[in-house]
Scaffold this active site. Sequence first.
Site, PDB file in Angstrom:
ATOM      1  N   HIS A 124      32.611  46.814   6.715  1.00 19.05           N
ATOM      2  CA  HIS A 124      32.312  45.623   5.904  1.00 19.05           C
ATOM      3  C   HIS A 124      32.049  46.026   4.456  1.00 19.05           C
ATOM      4  O   HIS A 124      31.028  46.613   4.134  1.00 19.05           O
ATOM      5  CB  HIS A 124      31.093  44.877   6.452  1.00 19.05           C
ATOM      6  CG  HIS A 124      30.859  43.565   5.772  1.00 19.05           C
ATOM      7  ND1 HIS A 124      30.968  42.356   6.429  1.00 19.05           N
ATOM      8  CD2 HIS A 124      30.563  43.259   4.490  1.00 19.05           C
ATOM      9  CE1 HIS A 124      30.731  41.366   5.573  1.00 19.05           C
ATOM     10  NE2 HIS A 124      30.470  41.893   4.386  1.00 19.05           N
ATOM     11  N   HIS A 127      33.174  44.999   0.016  1.00 17.30           N
ATOM     12  CA  HIS A 127      33.780  44.090  -0.976  1.00 17.30           C
ATOM     13  C   HIS A 127      34.371  44.926  -2.095  1.00 17.30           C
ATOM     14  O   HIS A 127      33.711  45.196  -3.097  1.00 17.30           O
ATOM     15  CB  HIS A 127      32.747  43.102  -1.517  1.00 17.30           C
ATOM     16  CG  HIS A 127      32.256  42.151  -0.481  1.00 17.30           C
ATOM     17  ND1 HIS A 127      32.794  40.883  -0.322  1.00 17.30           N
ATOM     18  CD2 HIS A 127      31.327  42.291   0.490  1.00 17.30           C
ATOM     19  CE1 HIS A 127      32.185  40.280   0.695  1.00 17.30           C
ATOM     20  NE2 HIS A 127      31.286  41.116   1.200  1.00 17.30           N
ATOM     21  N   HIS A 173      31.641  36.373   7.551  1.00 15.77           N
ATOM     22  CA  HIS A 173      30.256  36.369   7.115  1.00 15.77           C
ATOM     23  C   HIS A 173      29.606  35.213   7.883  1.00 15.77           C
ATOM     24  O   HIS A 173      30.051  34.072   7.764  1.00 15.77           O
ATOM     25  CB  HIS A 173      30.162  36.096   5.615  1.00 15.77           C
ATOM     26  CG  HIS A 173      30.559  37.261   4.756  1.00 15.77           C
ATOM     27  ND1 HIS A 173      31.825  37.757   4.719  1.00 15.77           N
ATOM     28  CD2 HIS A 173      29.815  38.010   3.895  1.00 15.77           C
ATOM     29  CE1 HIS A 173      31.853  38.778   3.875  1.00 15.77           C
ATOM     30  NE2 HIS A 173      30.654  38.952   3.359  1.00 15.77           N
ATOM     31  N   GLU A 199      24.360  34.442   7.204  1.00 17.67           N
ATOM     32  CA  GLU A 199      23.681  35.377   6.301  1.00 17.67           C
ATOM     33  C   GLU A 199      22.589  34.598   5.578  1.00 17.67           C
ATOM     34  O   GLU A 199      22.725  34.206   4.417  1.00 17.67           O
ATOM     35  CB  GLU A 199      24.663  36.007   5.306  1.00 17.67           C
ATOM     36  CG  GLU A 199      23.997  37.123   4.499  1.00 17.67           C
ATOM     37  CD  GLU A 199      24.923  37.759   3.482  1.00 17.67           C
ATOM     38  OE1 GLU A 199      26.060  37.278   3.307  1.00 17.67           O
ATOM     39  OE2 GLU A 199      24.495  38.740   2.831  1.00 17.67           O
ATOM     40  N   ASP A 236      28.802  46.935   2.784  1.00 15.92           N
ATOM     41  CA  ASP A 236      28.847  45.648   2.094  1.00 15.92           C
ATOM     42  C   ASP A 236      29.077  45.795   0.588  1.00 15.92           C
ATOM     43  O   ASP A 236      30.060  45.284   0.073  1.00 15.92           O
ATOM     44  CB  ASP A 236      27.568  44.837   2.367  1.00 15.92           C
ATOM     45  CG  ASP A 236      27.752  43.334   2.201  1.00 15.92           C
ATOM     46  OD1 ASP A 236      28.883  42.903   1.915  1.00 15.92           O
ATOM     47  OD2 ASP A 236      26.768  42.591   2.364  1.00 15.92           O
ATOM     48  N   GLN A 283      35.021  33.004  -0.308  1.00 11.85           N
ATOM     49  CA  GLN A 283      33.643  33.218  -0.781  1.00 11.85           C
ATOM     50  C   GLN A 283      32.914  31.914  -1.107  1.00 11.85           C
ATOM     51  O   GLN A 283      31.728  31.768  -0.839  1.00 11.85           O
ATOM     52  CB  GLN A 283      33.676  34.115  -2.028  1.00 11.85           C
ATOM     53  CG  GLN A 283      32.367  34.241  -2.786  1.00 11.85           C
ATOM     54  CD  GLN A 283      31.373  35.160  -2.100  1.00 11.85           C
ATOM     55  OE1 GLN A 283      31.504  36.370  -2.147  1.00 11.85           O
ATOM     56  NE2 GLN A 283      30.363  34.582  -1.450  1.00 11.85           N
TER      57      GLN A 283
HETATM   58 FE   FE2 Z   1      29.776  40.833   2.666  1.00 13.98          FE
END
Ligand code: FE2
Length: 429
Positions: free
Chosen positions: A57, A59, A210, A213, A309, A152
């Site tokens: 995971h 970005h 996701h 969260e 992440d 996102q």
């Molecule tokens: Fe993430």
Amino acid sequence: MSFDILLKGGVLPDGSSADVAVKDGRISAIAPGIEAEAGETIVITGNLVSPPFVDPHFHMDATLSYGQPRINGSGTLLEGIGLWGELKPLLTHEAVKQRALAYCDWAASMGLLAIRTHVDICDDRLLAVEALLEVKQEISHYIDLQLVAFPQDGLYRSPTARQNTIRALDLGVDVVGGIPHFERTMADGRASVTELCQIAAQRGLMVDMHCDESDDPLSRHIEQLAFETQRLGLHGRVAGSHLTSMHSMDNYYVSKLLPLMAEAEVAAIPNPLINITLQGRHDSYPKRRGMTRVPEMLAHGIRVGFGQDCVLDPWYSLGTADMLDVAFMGLHVAQMTSPDDMRRCYEMVTTQSAGIMGLTDYGLEVGKRADLVVLDAGNPIEAIRLRATRLLVMARGRVIAQRAASPMRLNIPGREADIDRRFLVPDPR
Ligand code: FE2
């Protein structure tokens, strides 16, 4: 038989000693005392030889952008999303690509040779998608990069996210992502899980959302994700990332939820460094840790992989591409301190995450691709304790990074010594 490279005297993750022989980019033998010709023999006596690290995971479109155009003052997830929204229109194809390639250099040097990165598809230009698809190609001879189409700003909340998800998948993005807890309502979040799982089922793709969260114990989209996985027959191909709300959920509800996840073979990807910093921000004291229930999931047979992440981006101001940092934090936050649990933490940044990503040519086994890392540590637990130096990284049978172990010289009168901080405890097994 002659080999291309012979690594002599390594210690495998299970504690046994073995030589590892490589030929034509593949592992051709693993055994103690291999005596054979080799183009190059490298002595690694007493050092851990491990399959490479895997980050399930990340970005990569945001990494190394810290401070652009400003830093995250509150330290919250929501300000991070807002900040990323400010940066997005300023992104260029070349800048995204250069930052990603710079990060991949770090990753390669740390023995991190497989990465699943979410890529934001809410920019109608799909500039980051195109940049990262090029990066994926360019690094394919040393890193396996898997891309997730990530809306996102919300599949329904962002006006073009649905069509952009399809466009990104058509361009070759590998995995279907989502962010149900960021949709406008719980109902929209639930519907987004259903629609995205249907898209994945139609296209034969994996899913990694996701999911939940947040610190809100009523954020229960993981329930829908497990349900859709079951309904659509996506067993073993679906992961829920973060799942932080589960930290705060009612225990009775979780006692029903975990068996449903196990039944659907939904994997979990907590991100310890980020969860411990972003969650609990609205609490006074006591402050919740926010990481999901890792030992309980493992006890239910749910596959868990630790992700990194973020590195130096709108959500996180630190990071070095070191999955041992991730395992170290995960071990602490989950209180997984028994020898067996510590070994499992190591597996969660190597073999377990490889399983979640569906990497079939991964592992320290004869016949597999010769991807591995040699660490200045005697076993996986010591590797976590030391966040051990990488001594050698091999990809596809080629040594792509190497350094000598260099202990610190202590010059205190009467205590002169080379200090390497290794301290092997007897294996209790
Ligand atoms: Fe993430």
